[in-house]
Design a protein around this motif. Structure first.
Motif, PDB file in Angstrom:
ATOM      1  N   MET A  27      45.717  83.436  70.427  1.00  0.00           N
ATOM      2  CA  MET A  27      46.425  82.182  70.645  1.00  0.00           C
ATOM      3  C   MET A  27      46.780  81.583  69.284  1.00  0.00           C
ATOM      4  SD  MET A  27      46.583  81.390  73.997  1.00  0.00           S
ATOM      5  CE  MET A  27      46.771  79.634  74.073  1.00  0.00           C
ATOM      6  N   ILE A  28      47.922  80.924  69.257  1.00  0.00           N
ATOM      7  CA  ILE A  28      48.405  80.247  68.053  1.00  0.00           C
ATOM      8  C   ILE A  28      48.491  78.751  68.341  1.00  0.00           C
ATOM      9  CG2 ILE A  28      50.323  79.993  66.428  1.00  0.00           C
ATOM     10  CD1 ILE A  28      48.920  82.712  66.240  1.00  0.00           C
ATOM     11  N   ARG A  29      47.935  77.965  67.447  1.00  0.00           N
ATOM     12  CA  ARG A  29      48.033  76.507  67.551  1.00  0.00           C
ATOM     13  C   ARG A  29      48.982  76.026  66.462  1.00  0.00           C
ATOM     14  NH1 ARG A  29      43.021  73.599  69.345  1.00  0.00           N
ATOM     15  NH2 ARG A  29      44.027  74.211  71.288  1.00  0.00           N
ATOM     16  N   HIS A  30      49.982  75.274  66.884  1.00  0.00           N
ATOM     17  CA  HIS A  30      50.982  74.679  65.996  1.00  0.00           C
ATOM     18  C   HIS A  30      50.676  73.190  65.892  1.00  0.00           C
ATOM     19  CE1 HIS A  30      54.918  73.714  64.337  1.00  0.00           C
ATOM     20  NE2 HIS A  30      55.146  72.899  65.345  1.00  0.00           N
ATOM     21  N   VAL A  31      50.442  72.723  64.673  1.00  0.00           N
ATOM     22  CA  VAL A  31      50.135  71.314  64.437  1.00  0.00           C
ATOM     23  C   VAL A  31      51.203  70.753  63.507  1.00  0.00           C
ATOM     24  CG1 VAL A  31      48.445  69.683  63.518  1.00  0.00           C
ATOM     25  CG2 VAL A  31      47.668  71.764  64.673  1.00  0.00           C
ATOM     26  N   ALA A  32      51.768  69.616  63.869  1.00  0.00           N
ATOM     27  CA  ALA A  32      52.774  68.967  63.024  1.00  0.00           C
ATOM     28  C   ALA A  32      52.516  67.463  63.018  1.00  0.00           C
ATOM     29  CB  ALA A  32      54.179  69.253  63.551  1.00  0.00           C
ATOM     30  N   VAL A  33      52.662  66.881  61.845  1.00  0.00           N
ATOM     31  CA  VAL A  33      52.575  65.424  61.725  1.00  0.00           C
ATOM     32  C   VAL A  33      53.835  64.936  61.025  1.00  0.00           C
ATOM     33  CG1 VAL A  33      50.064  65.218  61.838  1.00  0.00           C
ATOM     34  CG2 VAL A  33      51.160  65.630  59.631  1.00  0.00           C
ATOM     35  N   PRO A  59      46.409  54.168  55.199  1.00  0.00           N
ATOM     36  CA  PRO A  59      47.344  54.449  54.107  1.00  0.00           C
ATOM     37  C   PRO A  59      47.785  55.912  54.026  1.00  0.00           C
ATOM     38  CG  PRO A  59      45.169  53.874  53.251  1.00  0.00           C
ATOM     39  CD  PRO A  59      45.132  53.652  54.733  1.00  0.00           C
ATOM     40  N   SER A  60      46.974  56.825  54.503  1.00  0.00           N
ATOM     41  CA  SER A  60      47.374  58.237  54.468  1.00  0.00           C
ATOM     42  C   SER A  60      47.776  58.756  55.847  1.00  0.00           C
ATOM     43  CB  SER A  60      46.249  59.100  53.885  1.00  0.00           C
ATOM     44  OG  SER A  60      45.089  58.997  54.695  1.00  0.00           O
ATOM     45  N   SER A  61      47.887  57.867  56.825  1.00  0.00           N
ATOM     46  CA  SER A  61      48.259  58.269  58.186  1.00  0.00           C
ATOM     47  C   SER A  61      49.733  58.641  58.275  1.00  0.00           C
ATOM     48  CB  SER A  61      47.992  57.126  59.167  1.00  0.00           C
ATOM     49  OG  SER A  61      46.625  56.881  59.315  1.00  0.00           O
ATOM     50  N   TYR A  62      50.009  59.528  59.211  1.00  0.00           N
ATOM     51  CA  TYR A  62      51.379  59.838  59.592  1.00  0.00           C
ATOM     52  C   TYR A  62      51.679  59.055  60.868  1.00  0.00           C
ATOM     53  CZ  TYR A  62      52.034  63.489  56.128  1.00  0.00           C
ATOM     54  OH  TYR A  62      52.208  64.167  54.960  1.00  0.00           O
ATOM     55  N   ASP A  63      52.949  58.980  61.248  1.00  0.00           N
ATOM     56  CA  ASP A  63      53.347  58.173  62.405  1.00  0.00           C
ATOM     57  C   ASP A  63      53.056  58.859  63.730  1.00  0.00           C
ATOM     58  OD1 ASP A  63      54.432  56.077  60.771  1.00  0.00           O
ATOM     59  OD2 ASP A  63      56.207  57.334  60.451  1.00  0.00           O
ATOM     60  N   VAL A  64      53.310  60.156  63.795  1.00  0.00           N
ATOM     61  CA  VAL A  64      53.198  60.906  65.049  1.00  0.00           C
ATOM     62  C   VAL A  64      52.541  62.247  64.766  1.00  0.00           C
ATOM     63  CG1 VAL A  64      54.508  62.024  66.912  1.00  0.00           C
ATOM     64  CG2 VAL A  64      55.249  59.806  66.051  1.00  0.00           C
ATOM     65  N   GLY A  65      51.672  62.671  65.674  1.00  0.00           N
ATOM     66  CA  GLY A  65      51.055  63.986  65.584  1.00  0.00           C
ATOM     67  C   GLY A  65      51.360  64.804  66.829  1.00  0.00           C
ATOM     68  N   LEU A  66      51.538  66.110  66.645  1.00  0.00           N
ATOM     69  CA  LEU A  66      51.862  67.024  67.737  1.00  0.00           C
ATOM     70  C   LEU A  66      50.973  68.258  67.625  1.00  0.00           C
ATOM     71  CD1 LEU A  66      55.212  68.194  69.052  1.00  0.00           C
ATOM     72  CD2 LEU A  66      53.777  69.894  67.955  1.00  0.00           C
ATOM     73  N   VAL A  67      50.476  68.732  68.762  1.00  0.00           N
ATOM     74  CA  VAL A  67      49.730  69.980  68.834  1.00  0.00           C
ATOM     75  C   VAL A  67      50.306  70.783  69.991  1.00  0.00           C
ATOM     76  CG1 VAL A  67      47.483  71.057  69.214  1.00  0.00           C
ATOM     77  CG2 VAL A  67      47.630  68.906  67.938  1.00  0.00           C
ATOM     78  N   ALA A  68      50.685  72.032  69.723  1.00  0.00           N
ATOM     79  CA  ALA A  68      51.215  72.902  70.774  1.00  0.00           C
ATOM     80  C   ALA A  68      50.555  74.272  70.652  1.00  0.00           C
ATOM     81  CB  ALA A  68      52.725  73.034  70.651  1.00  0.00           C
ATOM     82  N   ASP A  69      50.259  74.872  71.791  1.00  0.00           N
ATOM     83  CA  ASP A  69      49.597  76.177  71.831  1.00  0.00           C
ATOM     84  C   ASP A  69      50.529  77.240  72.411  1.00  0.00           C
ATOM     85  OD1 ASP A  69      47.305  74.973  70.842  1.00  0.00           O
ATOM     86  OD2 ASP A  69      46.403  74.732  72.815  1.00  0.00           O
ATOM     87  N   HIS A 100      58.809  62.635  56.078  1.00  0.00           N
ATOM     88  CA  HIS A 100      57.951  63.744  55.661  1.00  0.00           C
ATOM     89  C   HIS A 100      57.405  64.456  56.893  1.00  0.00           C
ATOM     90  CE1 HIS A 100      54.502  65.823  53.742  1.00  0.00           C
ATOM     91  NE2 HIS A 100      55.379  65.929  52.764  1.00  0.00           N
ATOM     92  N   LEU A 101      57.215  65.747  56.756  1.00  0.00           N
ATOM     93  CA  LEU A 101      56.650  66.576  57.822  1.00  0.00           C
ATOM     94  C   LEU A 101      55.623  67.512  57.201  1.00  0.00           C
ATOM     95  CD1 LEU A 101      56.598  68.001  60.644  1.00  0.00           C
ATOM     96  CD2 LEU A 101      58.556  69.337  59.847  1.00  0.00           C
ATOM     97  N   ALA A 102      54.449  67.604  57.822  1.00  0.00           N
ATOM     98  CA  ALA A 102      53.438  68.576  57.422  1.00  0.00           C
ATOM     99  C   ALA A 102      53.092  69.409  58.643  1.00  0.00           C
ATOM    100  CB  ALA A 102      52.201  67.884  56.871  1.00  0.00           C
ATOM    101  N   MET A 103      52.905  70.715  58.442  1.00  0.00           N
ATOM    102  CA  MET A 103      52.609  71.601  59.555  1.00  0.00           C
ATOM    103  C   MET A 103      51.522  72.589  59.177  1.00  0.00           C
ATOM    104  SD  MET A 103      56.270  72.550  61.325  1.00  0.00           S
ATOM    105  CE  MET A 103      56.799  73.585  59.994  1.00  0.00           C
ATOM    106  N   ALA A 104      50.823  73.063  60.194  1.00  0.00           N
ATOM    107  CA  ALA A 104      49.889  74.168  60.063  1.00  0.00           C
ATOM    108  C   ALA A 104      49.932  74.952  61.360  1.00  0.00           C
ATOM    109  CB  ALA A 104      48.472  73.667  59.789  1.00  0.00           C
ATOM    110  N   ASP A 105      49.933  76.271  61.240  1.00  0.00           N
ATOM    111  CA  ASP A 105      49.910  77.161  62.390  1.00  0.00           C
ATOM    112  C   ASP A 105      48.752  78.122  62.178  1.00  0.00           C
ATOM    113  OD1 ASP A 105      52.525  76.424  63.784  1.00  0.00           O
ATOM    114  OD2 ASP A 105      53.178  76.787  61.729  1.00  0.00           O
ATOM    115  N   PHE A 106      47.869  78.204  63.167  1.00  0.00           N
ATOM    116  CA  PHE A 106      46.691  79.053  62.985  1.00  0.00           C
ATOM    117  C   PHE A 106      46.259  79.686  64.291  1.00  0.00           C
ATOM    118  CE2 PHE A 106      45.348  74.673  63.604  1.00  0.00           C
ATOM    119  CZ  PHE A 106      44.347  74.766  64.569  1.00  0.00           C
ATOM    120  N   GLU A 107      45.519  80.795  64.167  1.00  0.00           N
ATOM    121  CA  GLU A 107      44.967  81.471  65.331  1.00  0.00           C
ATOM    122  C   GLU A 107      43.674  80.782  65.756  1.00  0.00           C
ATOM    123  OE1 GLU A 107      45.932  86.028  65.495  1.00  0.00           O
ATOM    124  OE2 GLU A 107      44.986  85.541  63.558  1.00  0.00           O
ATOM    125  N   PHE A 108      43.467  80.763  67.053  1.00  0.00           N
ATOM    126  CA  PHE A 108      42.192  80.232  67.567  1.00  0.00           C
ATOM    127  C   PHE A 108      41.773  81.016  68.780  1.00  0.00           C
ATOM    128  CE2 PHE A 108      45.269  78.029  70.097  1.00  0.00           C
ATOM    129  CZ  PHE A 108      44.635  77.665  71.273  1.00  0.00           C
TER     130      PHE A 108
END
Length: 96
Positions: A1-7, A49-59, A88-96
């Motif tokens: 499985m792949i988890r896609h995280v974006a803020v 101060p270091s928060s992003y506005d919206v977070g998304l997680v998709a599998d 700004h956009l930050a992402m991480a995609d990882f196996e779980f």
């Protein structure tokens, strides 16, 4: 499985109403993109101060499914809305 995280951090001109309409578009993606196995999205509640506005997680079952999601026309519609107002956009995609 792949988890896609974006803020996302948005420009101030992207109003709360516009953001909610955009979030609703994303929540509807699993109806059109069967490769999405699970999806959650929400606005930041801490507003630090270091928060992003919206977070998304998709599998996804596989990297190929994540790629299909990324190239899907409905995903392109979401990008068309957020692209011009994204600060700004930050992402991480990882196996779980």
């Amino acid at each position: 499985m792949i988890r896609h995280v974006a803020v996302f951090r948005f420009k101030p001109e992207f109003t709360q109403e516009q953001r909610q309409a955009w979030i609703d578009m994303i929540k509807d993606l699993p109806r059109s993109i069967p490769e999405v196995k699970a999806l959650s999205i929400g606005t930041d509640v801490l507003r630090g101060p270091s928060s992003y506005d919206v977070g998304l997680v998709a599998d996804f079952e596989s990297l190929e499914d994540l790629d299909a999601y990324s190239r899907h026309p409905k995903h392109d519609e979401v990008l068309a809305v957020s692209g011009p107002v994204k600060e700004h956009l930050a992402m991480a995609d990882f196996e779980f």
